[in-house]
Design a protein around this motif. Structure first.
Motif: not given
Length: 138
Positions: A34-38, A40-52, A131-138
């Motif tokens: 897994v190697n994803a950059y999400l 958070t400026s994009l509408p699909s990942y905008n919720n990642l700006l907020y806790v929970s 930066g403004s992305s959440v990097h998800v990886y293993n």
């Protein structure tokens, strides 16, 4: 005295080291890269700006990934496959608030910890803010 301190230091190093993959092994979920950059400026990942406010991201891992902001600059990321069921027997888990729910056995898993009271917790991935992305990886 030097031998005593050397013993203390080596003991601390030995017990502080852990194999993060060992506790993340699950016979029901294969180890996919897994190697994803999400962004958070994009509408699909905008919720990642907020806790929970978790987000489901398809096409990564076994059944997609679920990512959630847990605090300022901290995130969790888990595979959306039911951890205690055969991979082919269930669809991806659904999000219910701060929980992921397995479609097969209706077990709820906490998205802060990945725990659900079953034998295996959710399969976890690393998640870092870059930066403004959440990097998800293993």
């Amino acid at each position: 005295m030097k031998k005593f301190w050397l013993f203390i230091v080596l003991t601390c190093v030995f017990f502080s080291c852990s194999d993060s993959n060992k506790s993340n092994n699950n016979p029901n979920i294969p180890n996919y890269a897994v190697n994803a950059y999400l962004n958070t400026s994009l509408p699909s990942y905008n919720n990642l700006l907020y806790v929970s406010s978790p987000v489901y991201v398809p096409n990564y891992g076994a059944k997609g990934i679920i990512v959630m902001k847990t605090g300022e600059g901290t995130y969790t990321a888990f595979d959306a496959a039911c951890p205690n069921q055969a991979l082919t027997s269930c669809v991806a888990m659904t999000i219910d608030g701060i929980y992921a729910v397995c479609s097969c056995d209706k077990t709820s898993y906490n998205l802060f910890t990945g725990l659900g009271g079953q034998e295996y917790p959710m399969k976890q991935y690393r998640a870092e803010l870059s930066g403004s992305s959440v990097h998800v990886y293993n």
